[in-house]
Scaffold this active site. Sequence first.
Site, PDB file in Angstrom:
ATOM      1  CG  ASP A   9      -1.965   1.136   1.176  1.00  0.00           C
ATOM      2  OD1 ASP A   9      -2.282   1.630   0.079  1.00  0.00           O
ATOM      3  OD2 ASP A   9      -2.441   1.554   2.244  1.00  0.00           O
ATOM      4  CB  SER A  10       0.156   4.804  -0.563  1.00  0.00           C
ATOM      5  OG  SER A  10      -1.056   4.817   0.185  1.00  0.00           O
ATOM      6  CB  CYS A  73      -3.598   0.332  -2.327  1.00  0.00           C
ATOM      7  SG  CYS A  73      -3.787   2.035  -2.879  1.00  0.00           S
ATOM      8  CD  GLU A 151      -0.042   6.829   6.397  1.00  0.00           C
ATOM      9  OE1 GLU A 151       1.056   6.775   6.971  1.00  0.00           O
ATOM     10  OE2 GLU A 151      -0.470   5.918   5.650  1.00  0.00           O
ATOM     11  CB  CYS A 183      -9.640   4.538   1.149  1.00  0.00           C
ATOM     12  SG  CYS A 183      -7.942   4.911   1.656  1.00  0.00           S
ATOM     13  CG  HIS A 185      -4.947   4.903   4.621  1.00  0.00           C
ATOM     14  ND1 HIS A 185      -4.474   4.361   3.447  1.00  0.00           N
ATOM     15  CD2 HIS A 185      -3.871   5.456   5.242  1.00  0.00           C
ATOM     16  CE1 HIS A 185      -3.169   4.594   3.357  1.00  0.00           C
ATOM     17  NE2 HIS A 185      -2.782   5.260   4.438  1.00  0.00           N
TER      18      HIS A 185
HETATM   19  N1  DGL Z   1      -4.937   2.966   1.111  1.00  0.00           N
HETATM   20  C1  DGL Z   1      -5.134   3.411  -0.207  1.00  0.00           C
HETATM   21  C2  DGL Z   1      -6.463   3.023  -0.798  1.00  0.00           C
HETATM   22  O1  DGL Z   1      -7.009   2.012  -0.411  1.00  0.00           O
HETATM   23  C3  DGL Z   1      -4.504   4.657  -0.710  1.00  0.00           C
HETATM   24  C4  DGL Z   1      -4.527   5.898   0.117  1.00  0.00           C
HETATM   25  C5  DGL Z   1      -3.691   6.986  -0.533  1.00  0.00           C
HETATM   26  O2  DGL Z   1      -2.472   6.813  -0.621  1.00  0.00           O
HETATM   27  O3  DGL Z   1      -4.281   7.985  -0.983  1.00  0.00           O
HETATM   28  O4  DGL Z   1      -6.972   3.658  -1.669  1.00  0.00           O
END
Ligand code: DGL
Length: 263
Positions: A9-10, A73, A151, A183, A185
């Site tokens: 993931d990012s 992600c 984060e 997402c 996150h």
């Molecule tokens: N966790 C990611 C997602 O599911 C990306 C979040 C990001 O880097 O903008 O989209």
Amino acid sequence: MFRPILVFDSGVGGLSVLSEIRSLLPGRDYIYLFDNARLPYGELADQVLISGCVDLIVRLSQQLDAALVVVACNTASTLVLPELRRQLDIPVVGVVPAIKPAAALSKAKEIGLLATPGTIKRDYTHGLIREFAPDTRVHLFGSSELVMLAERKMAGIPIPQADMARILTPVKQTGLDVLVLGCTHFPMLKAEMRAVLGDEVSLLDSGKAIARRVKSLLPDIAAEATTMGTLCGFYTTVLLDTGLADTLSTLGFSELNRFPPKH
Ligand code: DGL
């Protein structure tokens, strides 16, 4: 190390997926790759996102002799899966926003998709909505700010509930009864979301579905692994802040290195 599962993931979002996978396949070894140098992905142009992700994932999975890759992600999954599958000869599992189960669950026939700005605008997402929610009104909400709040939370920094209220009040005002967390996150902010949205809105993410998909593609090697010990390590594309590094070490991760290595 037995051939590991590489989870990508990012930032911290994929950890929400990894924890679901580990609970189904506890005997496996896992390596987590953060492309934190380029976070947040929701703001990147398509080609920049594709080429960077494909290059990183292909190189690290070959270096590790990974058994399977999870693109944990949504934003990357909307773009990079075809090219990754072309370049790798191991299974590649992506994340799809839970539009289908959300449409089935909604009594109001009114759902929301909360995701990154990138995911919200992609054809891939609009195709999912057309296919799986044809008779449901779908409200779209894009936020990179929520990504950065997740984060912060994982780095041990308190997040202002006033920010959550400001971001989520438009969601609450629609009258929807199911909100897709599109997402990875966002499941980390469920408690803070609940405080704004109340219990009437169901929050759906794809973590458990991804874990079932991974399990269906790989044998459970718990028996062998108990004799080998399991490993959870992580690579980052830039050094992590100490707060997040501490959280990861508390969660049992060992820091392996920067990737690609700095010469
Ligand atoms: N966790 C990611 C997602 O599911 C990306 C979040 C990001 O880097 O903008 O989209």
